[in-house]
Scaffold this motif. Structure first.
Motif, PDB file in Angstrom:
ATOM      1  N   GLN A 383      15.817  51.346  30.944  1.00  0.00           N
ATOM      2  CA  GLN A 383      17.086  51.248  31.656  1.00  0.00           C
ATOM      3  C   GLN A 383      17.031  50.352  32.887  1.00  0.00           C
ATOM      4  OE1 GLN A 383      19.841  52.447  30.550  1.00  0.00           O
ATOM      5  NE2 GLN A 383      19.048  53.730  28.885  1.00  0.00           N
ATOM      6  N   GLU A 384      15.855  50.186  33.496  1.00  0.00           N
ATOM      7  CA  GLU A 384      15.730  49.481  34.769  1.00  0.00           C
ATOM      8  C   GLU A 384      14.769  48.298  34.650  1.00  0.00           C
ATOM      9  OE1 GLU A 384      14.398  52.248  37.703  1.00  0.00           O
ATOM     10  OE2 GLU A 384      15.785  53.829  37.052  1.00  0.00           O
ATOM     11  N   GLU A 385      14.965  47.345  35.528  1.00  0.00           N
ATOM     12  CA  GLU A 385      14.046  46.215  35.626  1.00  0.00           C
ATOM     13  C   GLU A 385      12.756  46.679  36.299  1.00  0.00           C
ATOM     14  OE1 GLU A 385      14.291  41.559  37.084  1.00  0.00           O
ATOM     15  OE2 GLU A 385      15.318  43.089  38.267  1.00  0.00           O
ATOM     16  N   THR A 386      11.653  46.586  35.588  1.00  0.00           N
ATOM     17  CA  THR A 386      10.378  47.073  36.135  1.00  0.00           C
ATOM     18  C   THR A 386       9.817  46.134  37.188  1.00  0.00           C
ATOM     19  OG1 THR A 386       9.884  48.160  34.035  1.00  0.00           O
ATOM     20  CG2 THR A 386       8.046  47.818  35.540  1.00  0.00           C
ATOM     21  N   PHE A 387       9.911  44.847  36.960  1.00  0.00           N
ATOM     22  CA  PHE A 387       9.362  43.824  37.853  1.00  0.00           C
ATOM     23  C   PHE A 387       7.864  44.016  38.036  1.00  0.00           C
ATOM     24  CE2 PHE A 387      10.367  40.625  41.254  1.00  0.00           C
ATOM     25  CZ  PHE A 387      11.254  39.890  40.480  1.00  0.00           C
ATOM     26  N   GLY A 388       7.189  44.156  36.920  1.00  0.00           N
ATOM     27  CA  GLY A 388       5.745  44.331  36.945  1.00  0.00           C
ATOM     28  C   GLY A 388       5.154  44.095  35.573  1.00  0.00           C
ATOM     29  N   PRO A 389       3.826  44.234  35.425  1.00  0.00           N
ATOM     30  CA  PRO A 389       3.122  43.857  34.197  1.00  0.00           C
ATOM     31  C   PRO A 389       3.145  44.947  33.122  1.00  0.00           C
ATOM     32  CG  PRO A 389       1.542  44.567  35.831  1.00  0.00           C
ATOM     33  CD  PRO A 389       2.887  44.640  36.494  1.00  0.00           C
ATOM     34  N   VAL A 390       4.350  45.304  32.676  1.00  0.00           N
ATOM     35  CA  VAL A 390       4.508  46.356  31.673  1.00  0.00           C
ATOM     36  C   VAL A 390       5.350  45.825  30.516  1.00  0.00           C
ATOM     37  CG1 VAL A 390       5.333  48.684  31.198  1.00  0.00           C
ATOM     38  CG2 VAL A 390       4.375  48.137  33.452  1.00  0.00           C
ATOM     39  N   ALA A 391       4.785  45.799  29.320  1.00  0.00           N
ATOM     40  CA  ALA A 391       5.490  45.376  28.111  1.00  0.00           C
ATOM     41  C   ALA A 391       5.935  46.613  27.342  1.00  0.00           C
ATOM     42  CB  ALA A 391       4.588  44.506  27.236  1.00  0.00           C
ATOM     43  N   ALA A 392       7.243  46.774  27.196  1.00  0.00           N
ATOM     44  CA  ALA A 392       7.815  47.958  26.538  1.00  0.00           C
ATOM     45  C   ALA A 392       8.347  47.566  25.164  1.00  0.00           C
ATOM     46  CB  ALA A 392       8.943  48.531  27.396  1.00  0.00           C
ATOM     47  N   ILE A 393       7.743  48.112  24.092  1.00  0.00           N
ATOM     48  CA  ILE A 393       8.085  47.735  22.715  1.00  0.00           C
ATOM     49  C   ILE A 393       9.028  48.774  22.115  1.00  0.00           C
ATOM     50  CG2 ILE A 393       7.179  47.250  20.422  1.00  0.00           C
ATOM     51  CD1 ILE A 393       4.557  46.428  21.731  1.00  0.00           C
ATOM     52  N   ILE A 394      10.127  48.260  21.533  1.00  0.00           N
ATOM     53  CA  ILE A 394      11.170  49.108  20.954  1.00  0.00           C
ATOM     54  C   ILE A 394      11.439  48.638  19.520  1.00  0.00           C
ATOM     55  CG2 ILE A 394      13.562  49.870  21.220  1.00  0.00           C
ATOM     56  CD1 ILE A 394      12.898  48.384  24.213  1.00  0.00           C
ATOM     57  N   PRO A 395      11.267  49.478  18.529  1.00  0.00           N
ATOM     58  CA  PRO A 395      11.537  49.062  17.147  1.00  0.00           C
ATOM     59  C   PRO A 395      13.033  49.028  16.854  1.00  0.00           C
ATOM     60  CG  PRO A 395      10.815  51.340  17.191  1.00  0.00           C
ATOM     61  CD  PRO A 395      10.724  50.851  18.600  1.00  0.00           C
ATOM     62  N   PHE A 396      13.419  48.132  15.906  1.00  0.00           N
ATOM     63  CA  PHE A 396      14.810  48.119  15.428  1.00  0.00           C
ATOM     64  C   PHE A 396      14.817  47.819  13.937  1.00  0.00           C
ATOM     65  CE2 PHE A 396      14.222  43.602  16.428  1.00  0.00           C
ATOM     66  CZ  PHE A 396      14.902  42.964  15.401  1.00  0.00           C
ATOM     67  N   ASP A 397      15.982  48.074  13.298  1.00  0.00           N
ATOM     68  CA  ASP A 397      16.082  47.935  11.845  1.00  0.00           C
ATOM     69  C   ASP A 397      16.804  46.684  11.377  1.00  0.00           C
ATOM     70  OD1 ASP A 397      14.744  50.378  10.964  1.00  0.00           O
ATOM     71  OD2 ASP A 397      16.405  51.422  11.945  1.00  0.00           O
ATOM     72  N   ASP A 398      17.901  46.296  12.042  1.00  0.00           N
ATOM     73  CA  ASP A 398      18.654  45.153  11.538  1.00  0.00           C
ATOM     74  C   ASP A 398      19.230  44.334  12.685  1.00  0.00           C
ATOM     75  OD1 ASP A 398      21.098  46.424  12.372  1.00  0.00           O
ATOM     76  OD2 ASP A 398      21.102  47.578  10.498  1.00  0.00           O
ATOM     77  N   GLU A 399      19.785  43.186  12.339  1.00  0.00           N
ATOM     78  CA  GLU A 399      20.275  42.229  13.330  1.00  0.00           C
ATOM     79  C   GLU A 399      21.381  42.804  14.200  1.00  0.00           C
ATOM     80  OE1 GLU A 399      22.845  38.188  12.981  1.00  0.00           O
ATOM     81  OE2 GLU A 399      20.965  38.178  11.836  1.00  0.00           O
ATOM     82  N   GLU A 400      22.307  43.492  13.581  1.00  0.00           N
ATOM     83  CA  GLU A 400      23.431  44.064  14.330  1.00  0.00           C
ATOM     84  C   GLU A 400      22.933  45.045  15.380  1.00  0.00           C
ATOM     85  OE1 GLU A 400      26.171  47.015  15.623  1.00  0.00           O
ATOM     86  OE2 GLU A 400      24.569  47.445  14.162  1.00  0.00           O
ATOM     87  N   GLU A 401      21.975  45.881  15.014  1.00  0.00           N
ATOM     88  CA  GLU A 401      21.422  46.843  15.960  1.00  0.00           C
ATOM     89  C   GLU A 401      20.722  46.140  17.114  1.00  0.00           C
ATOM     90  OE1 GLU A 401      17.838  50.157  16.339  1.00  0.00           O
ATOM     91  OE2 GLU A 401      18.233  49.203  14.408  1.00  0.00           O
ATOM     92  N   ALA A 402      19.943  45.112  16.800  1.00  0.00           N
ATOM     93  CA  ALA A 402      19.181  44.405  17.830  1.00  0.00           C
ATOM     94  C   ALA A 402      20.112  43.783  18.864  1.00  0.00           C
ATOM     95  CB  ALA A 402      18.309  43.337  17.190  1.00  0.00           C
TER      96      ALA A 402
END
Length: 496
Positions: A383-402
């Motif tokens: 939800q927030e801008e981290t402004f630091g060295p953290v990569a947050a991976i989120i899976p998705f299923d299709d183009e519309e969802e992404a």
């Protein structure tokens, strides 16, 4: 290096009244590396007065003369690139290679706007009356107040000063209190390049609110240009409205990066690692939400974790270092809280996740490059801008969802797409509600390109042909053409 006489007002270097000064520290070690003048309202008022006086002459100086000064500044910055980069690494903390890249980028703005000064065009408008002429002129807006951030302490200065000076404006600049020495170095070369006294004034301070309020409340200042957080930008814009100042705001971001199943996951992971951990994640265009289509999720994640594991954190002056320190304790605290919150809500830690304190890192604000998997909307890192060295991976299923999830934010600065499908590249880039879209491109920026965002990410554009427009007003001149005097008078007849 100057020490405490870091105010540049009306062409002279000065101390703050009473000799007030504040310490400047190296974020990699915590040690004091210098002191800067701690200006207040009085010194800021003198800088505004100097800018007002200088504007009367500078605004009437020819475009070619203004361009010559900027070209000289470009030459000096290029010649001193190594010296400036070393100072930036010491004061801001970024690795020396990244610092050199920033100095080059900063010099590009001087060169670009040297030429844009010559391309401030007006125009004529056909009038419905035959005896009437309408012309449009573009004139400098006046005295400018510039407020710049610490994360890009040289390029953000030239990105504001160069177009202001090119347009014929004068400027009072307040740099971030974390990086005043970089600003001093830039103003030294501007003075050496021949910028007349009062055209560009520097006010360093450890009390940004005091100086900011003085700049905002003075009606002589006709424009505010600011780069920083959305919260501060909103407050500044609201206060600027009381004197109807022009404003341009380059504010926070919450960039999505979309990896589709037709992309090469290894190539996408390589690009993601480069842009995510650039400047230790302390960039407004840093991707905060990394959406990966499920069919390539494992391959992408494995490659990203492998690359992150090879990143070396440490003082930016050391060889091989690619991740420097965070800027201050508040930044370190925010990164830690984002990671802890995500893990408490079900995210998986794949790399990093801790502060680094061993050996040479003990005195600095280092956080391990981190990868989180299974991130979802309940987490602060989503939800927030981290402004630091953290990569947050989120899976998705299709183009519309992404696209829907990427656009589900109030911020609209930068976004990234990895795909080899041309149709998808067009559809998605057009559907993303962001001012900047990089398609298979992690660096969609240049001095010649407009930079800026939508929504809560700001107002206006910096760079490109649009960049100088922010410093120009439009004037309409209407002219009635009187009829010619009678052509045939009797000889000796007196004109009436």
């Amino acid at each position: 290096m100057r020490d405490a006489d870091t105010l540049f007002i009306d062409g002279t270097w000065q101390e703050a009244d009473g000799g007030r000064a504040f310490d400047v520290t190296d974020p990699a070690t915590g040690r004091i590396i210098g002191r800067a003048a701690d200006a207040g309202a009085e010194e800021t008022g003198r800088a505004i007065a100097a800018a007002r006086t200088a504007f009367a002459t500078w605004s009437r100086t020819g475009a070619y003369q203004r361009a010559e000064v900027l070209w000289d500044a470009h030459r000096l910055m290029t010649e001193r690139a190594d010296e400036l980069a070393e100072l930036m690494t010491l004061e801001q903390g970024k690795p020396i290679k990244a610092a050199r890249n920033e100095v080059s980028y900063a010099a590009d703005f001087l060169a670009w706007f040297a030429e844009e000064a010559k391309r401030v065009y007006g125009g004529s408008i056909p009038s419905p009356r035959t005896d009437h002429r309408l012309s449009v002129q573009r004139r400098p807006v006046g005295v400018v107040a510039g407020i710049t951030p610490w994360n890009y302490p040289i390029s953000m200065i030239t990105r504001k000063v160069a177009p202001a000076v090119a347009a014929g404006c004068s400027i009072v600049l307040k740099p971030a209190e974390q990086t005043p020495l970089c600003a001093v170095a830039v103003f030294e070369l501007l003075a050496e390049a021949g910028l007349p006294p009062g055209v560009a004034n520097l006010v360093t301070t450890g009390r940004p609110r005091v100086v900011g309020e003085r700049l905002l409340d003075d009606p002589v200042v006709r424009k505010l240009t600011f780069t920083g957080s959305t919260e501060v930008g909103m407050a500044l814009a609201a206060r600027a409205a009381a004197t109807m100042k022009r404003v341009s705001m380059e504010l926070g971001g919450h960039a999505p990066l979309l990896v589709f199943d037709d992309a090469d996951p290894v190539h996408a992971a390589k690009g993601t690692a480069l842009v995510k951990f650039l400047n230790t994640g302390q960039a407004c265009i840093s991707p905060n939400r990394i959406f990966v289509q499920r069919s390539v999720l494992d391959a992408f994640t494995d490659e990203l974790v492998s690359r992150v594991g090879r990143l070396k954190a440490g003082p930016g002056s050391l060889p091989g270092v690619s991740v420097g320190p965070l800027v201050d304790d508040a930044a370190l605290k925010k990164v830690s809280e984002h990671v802890e919150d995500a893990l408490a809500k079900g995210a998986r830690l794949l790399a990093g996740g801790t502060r680094l304190t061993a050996h040479a890192l003990r005195g600095g604000r280092f956080y391990a490059p981190t990868v989180l998997a299974d991130v979802d909307e309940s987490m602060r890192v989503y939800q927030e801008e981290t402004f630091g060295p953290v990569a947050a991976i989120i899976p998705f299923d299709d183009e519309e969802e992404a696209v829907r999830r990427a656009n589900n934010t109030a911020y609209g600065l930068a976004s990234y797409v990895y795909t080899r499908d041309l149709g998808r590249a067009v559809r998605v880039s057009e559907a993303l509600d962001f001012g900047i879209v990089g398609v298979n491109d992690i660096n969609p920026t240049a001095a010649a390109a407009p930079f800026g965002g939508l929504g809560m990410s700001g107002l206006g554009r910096e760079g490109g042909a649009q960049g100088i427009d922010e410093y120009l007003d439009v004037k309409l001149v209407g002219l009635v053409v009187p009829p010619a005097p009678p052509a045939n008078r009797d000889e000796g007849e007196e004109p009436r």
